[in-house]
Write an enzyme that holds these catalytic residues in place. Structure first.
Site, PDB file in Angstrom:
ATOM      1  N   VAL A 213      11.326   3.490 -11.013  1.00 38.17           N
ATOM      2  CA  VAL A 213      10.457   4.849 -11.288  1.00 38.17           C
ATOM      3  C   VAL A 213      11.370   5.841 -10.362  1.00 38.17           C
ATOM      4  O   VAL A 213      11.392   5.514  -9.185  1.00 38.17           O
ATOM      5  CB  VAL A 213       9.257   4.851 -11.106  1.00 38.17           C
ATOM      6  CG1 VAL A 213       8.628   6.328 -11.312  1.00 38.17           C
ATOM      7  CG2 VAL A 213       8.358   3.921 -11.918  1.00 38.17           C
TER       8      VAL A 213
ATOM      9  N   HIS B  39       4.628   1.920  -7.880  1.00 36.16           N
ATOM     10  CA  HIS B  39       3.670   0.866  -7.823  1.00 36.16           C
ATOM     11  C   HIS B  39       2.707   0.726  -9.145  1.00 36.16           C
ATOM     12  O   HIS B  39       2.462  -0.265  -9.662  1.00 36.16           O
ATOM     13  CB  HIS B  39       2.825   0.896  -6.481  1.00 36.16           C
ATOM     14  CG  HIS B  39       3.621   0.908  -5.132  1.00 36.16           C
ATOM     15  ND1 HIS B  39       3.653   2.019  -4.432  1.00 36.16           N
ATOM     16  CD2 HIS B  39       3.992  -0.090  -4.482  1.00 36.16           C
ATOM     17  CE1 HIS B  39       4.311   1.627  -3.325  1.00 36.16           C
ATOM     18  NE2 HIS B  39       4.748   0.197  -3.455  1.00 36.16           N
TER      19      HIS B  39
ATOM     20  N   GLY C 243       9.222  -4.829  -8.643  1.00 41.75           N
ATOM     21  CA  GLY C 243      10.228  -3.642  -8.867  1.00 41.75           C
ATOM     22  C   GLY C 243      11.580  -3.962  -8.902  1.00 41.75           C
ATOM     23  O   GLY C 243      12.064  -4.601  -8.020  1.00 41.75           O
ATOM     24  N   GLN C 244      12.400  -3.457  -9.928  1.00 45.27           N
ATOM     25  CA  GLN C 244      13.684  -3.606  -9.660  1.00 45.27           C
ATOM     26  C   GLN C 244      14.284  -2.784  -8.666  1.00 45.27           C
ATOM     27  O   GLN C 244      15.597  -3.141  -8.240  1.00 45.27           O
ATOM     28  CB  GLN C 244      14.345  -3.240 -11.037  1.00 45.27           C
ATOM     29  CG  GLN C 244      15.623  -3.087 -11.219  1.00 45.27           C
ATOM     30  CD  GLN C 244      16.678  -4.247 -11.470  1.00 45.27           C
ATOM     31  OE1 GLN C 244      15.840  -5.505 -11.655  1.00 45.27           O
ATOM     32  NE2 GLN C 244      17.776  -4.310 -10.775  1.00 45.27           N
TER      33      GLN C 244
ATOM     34  N   ASP D 148      13.789  -3.150  -5.564  1.00 39.98           N
ATOM     35  CA  ASP D 148      13.970  -4.128  -4.559  1.00 39.98           C
ATOM     36  C   ASP D 148      14.478  -5.454  -5.310  1.00 39.98           C
ATOM     37  O   ASP D 148      13.890  -6.432  -5.429  1.00 39.98           O
ATOM     38  CB  ASP D 148      12.597  -4.700  -3.815  1.00 39.98           C
ATOM     39  CG  ASP D 148      12.084  -3.407  -3.182  1.00 39.98           C
ATOM     40  OD1 ASP D 148      12.624  -2.923  -2.209  1.00 39.98           O
ATOM     41  OD2 ASP D 148      11.226  -2.988  -3.742  1.00 39.98           O
TER      42      ASP D 148
ATOM     43  N   GLY E 195       0.900  -1.198  -0.057  1.00 43.21           N
ATOM     44  CA  GLY E 195      -0.018  -0.140  -0.112  1.00 43.21           C
ATOM     45  C   GLY E 195       0.864   1.345  -0.131  1.00 43.21           C
ATOM     46  O   GLY E 195       2.263   1.147  -0.467  1.00 43.21           O
TER      47      GLY E 195
ATOM     48  N   LEU F  30       0.432   3.713  -2.191  1.00 40.52           N
ATOM     49  CA  LEU F  30       0.898   3.271  -3.492  1.00 40.52           C
ATOM     50  C   LEU F  30       1.416   4.820  -4.103  1.00 40.52           C
ATOM     51  O   LEU F  30       1.001   5.821  -3.908  1.00 40.52           O
ATOM     52  CB  LEU F  30      -0.172   3.015  -4.500  1.00 40.52           C
ATOM     53  CG  LEU F  30      -0.862   1.708  -3.972  1.00 40.52           C
ATOM     54  CD1 LEU F  30      -2.205   1.284  -4.846  1.00 40.52           C
ATOM     55  CD2 LEU F  30       0.292   0.505  -3.844  1.00 40.52           C
TER      56      LEU F  30
ATOM     57  N   SER G 283       7.884   4.273  -0.517  1.00 37.88           N
ATOM     58  CA  SER G 283       6.926   4.750   0.363  1.00 37.88           C
ATOM     59  C   SER G 283       7.784   5.345   1.594  1.00 37.88           C
ATOM     60  O   SER G 283       7.138   6.095   2.438  1.00 37.88           O
ATOM     61  CB  SER G 283       5.993   3.562   0.899  1.00 37.88           C
ATOM     62  OG  SER G 283       5.532   2.895  -0.043  1.00 37.88           O
TER      63      SER G 283
HETATM   64  P1  AMP Z   1       6.299  -2.165  -1.349  1.00 33.28           P
HETATM   65  O1  AMP Z   1       4.870  -1.758  -1.424  1.00 33.28           O
HETATM   66  O2  AMP Z   1       7.289  -1.196  -0.986  1.00 33.28           O
HETATM   67  O3  AMP Z   1       6.442  -3.556  -0.768  1.00 33.28           O
HETATM   68  O4  AMP Z   1       6.484  -2.555  -3.125  1.00 33.28           O
HETATM   69  C1  AMP Z   1       5.718  -3.350  -3.815  1.00 33.28           C
HETATM   70  C2  AMP Z   1       6.321  -3.479  -5.312  1.00 33.28           C
HETATM   71  O5  AMP Z   1       6.516  -2.208  -5.840  1.00 33.28           O
HETATM   72  C3  AMP Z   1       7.646  -4.179  -5.066  1.00 33.28           C
HETATM   73  O6  AMP Z   1       7.772  -5.157  -6.210  1.00 33.28           O
HETATM   74  C4  AMP Z   1       8.626  -2.971  -5.511  1.00 33.28           C
HETATM   75  O7  AMP Z   1      10.035  -3.515  -5.789  1.00 33.28           O
HETATM   76  C5  AMP Z   1       7.783  -2.169  -6.162  1.00 33.28           C
HETATM   77  N1  AMP Z   1       8.572  -0.673  -6.125  1.00 33.28           N
HETATM   78  C6  AMP Z   1       8.557  -0.124  -5.187  1.00 33.28           C
HETATM   79  N2  AMP Z   1       9.127   1.136  -5.412  1.00 33.28           N
HETATM   80  C7  AMP Z   1       9.202   1.221  -6.911  1.00 33.28           C
HETATM   81  C8  AMP Z   1       9.787   2.156  -7.861  1.00 33.28           C
HETATM   82  N3  AMP Z   1      10.434   3.345  -7.390  1.00 33.28           N
HETATM   83  N4  AMP Z   1       9.978   1.709  -9.121  1.00 33.28           N
HETATM   84  C9  AMP Z   1       9.461   0.451  -9.539  1.00 33.28           C
HETATM   85  N5  AMP Z   1       8.838  -0.397  -8.670  1.00 33.28           N
HETATM   86  C10 AMP Z   1       9.094  -0.054  -7.164  1.00 33.28           C
END
Ligand code: AMP
Length: 303
Positions: A197, A58, A168-169, A171, A52, A54, A207
């Protein structure tokens, strides 16, 4: 509570996006019923796992999932299992109304939002443990973190029966660990990794950026500046791992508000040196930020 699924005869790719609100689903059983109904009609299912709060990072995953699947599920679950005892679980950013609005506008089909009690009833003792790629770097810095990630992601795959899942790359090690798990356990889910991004000044969207004070926000650009310097050095012919590490450290160590957890150049499949993926974990004030870049590619943007 999920409303009954509907089954248009045309796929997402041949119709305008459906702007009606996504169905909200709270239990694995209902999620599986919904997904099985879609799949029984020959529709593919894409899953975007999130915690979340977002942002555009995301939403880039959501957009890709919408382009490649007939049905898209976004899970929102702040997974207690992947937070250490002294980490930020209780203050992790939450924005449920805004998340719902963004997902409605994106035209997804379902938001899977189970409670922690549903995901981890007191008698649940199973954990998914990946060895090798889950052990160095983030694995060493955050004991138990990847075990929490793989356990929850396995449960999300199981409940959604997704054809594809989007990560996402940003992580990068998490994506590699999930890929290893899906392959080793024959999960039959295609893992799609999407580019990071960034803000215009290079900071990767996260986040956790919401925790940064204005001074810390300025200091946080040291991560992208270090990756840019690393990419320049690599493209100028530098291949010596120690010297590449030194290029990263020079930029990071020059930032007074930053404290380096690690700055390494590793193989993107094993996360061990040597390789060409620069990976950083840096504390800026109290906030721990991670970022990475494939040094074989120019760093994006102008700064
Ligand atoms: P999270 O909510 O932080 O667990 O992220 C959910 C998904 O979004 C994960 O696969 C992250 O790698 C991806 N994500 C988080 N930040 C970015 C970003 N800046 N660019 C691309 N993907 C992202």
């Amino acid at each position: 509570m999920a409303t009954g699924p509907s089954f248009p005869s045309q796929t997402r790719s041949s119709t305008a996006p459906d702007r009606s609100s996504p169905v909200s689903v709270a239990t694995p059983a209902l999620m599986r019923d919904l997904s099985r109904g879609w799949r029984a009609h020959g529709q593919t299912v894409g899953l975007v796992p999130t915690m979340g709060a977002l942002h555009a990072g995301h939403m880039s995953l959501v957009e890709r999932a919408c382009a490649e699947n007939d049905r898209v599920v976004v899970s929102i679950f702040v997974n207690p299992l992947q937070f250490g005892p002294h980490e930020d679980l209780s203050r992790y950013p939450r924005s449920p109304e805004r998340d719902a609005e963004l997902l409605r506008a994106a035209g997804i089909d379902a938001i899977y939002k189970p409670s922690a009690a549903t995901m981890y009833p007191p008698d649940a003792t199973t954990r998914v443990v990946v060895h090798g790629v889950a052990e160095p770097l983030e694995g060493a810095a955050r004991p138990g973190h990847f075990e929490g990630v793989t356990t929850v992601v396995a449960k999300l795959f199981s409940a959604t029966e997704a054809d594809r899942a989007y990560f996402g790359q940003k992580d990068a090690q998490q994506a590699a660990v999930v890929r290893r798990m899906a392959s080793d356990l024959d999960m039959g889910v295609e893992i799609v990794v999407c580019p990071t991004v960034r803000e215009p000044d290079g900071l990767a969207l996260s986040s956790r950026n919401a925790y940064l004070s204005p001074d810390e926000r300025r200091a946080a650009t040291c991560l992208s500046r270090a990756l840019r310097a690393g990419a320049r050095a690599y493209q100028a012919g530098e291949r010596d791992p120690a010297r590449l590490r030194a290029v990263l450290r020079e930029v990071l160590d020059a930032e007074p508000l930053a404290r380096v957890d690690y700055a390494e150049v590793v193989d993107p499949a094993t996360f061990k040196a040597p390789g060409a993926l620069a990976v950083l974990a840096v504390r800026v004030g109290q906030t721990r930020l991670i970022d990475n870049h494939d040094l074989e590619l120019p760093f994006p943007g102008q700064i």
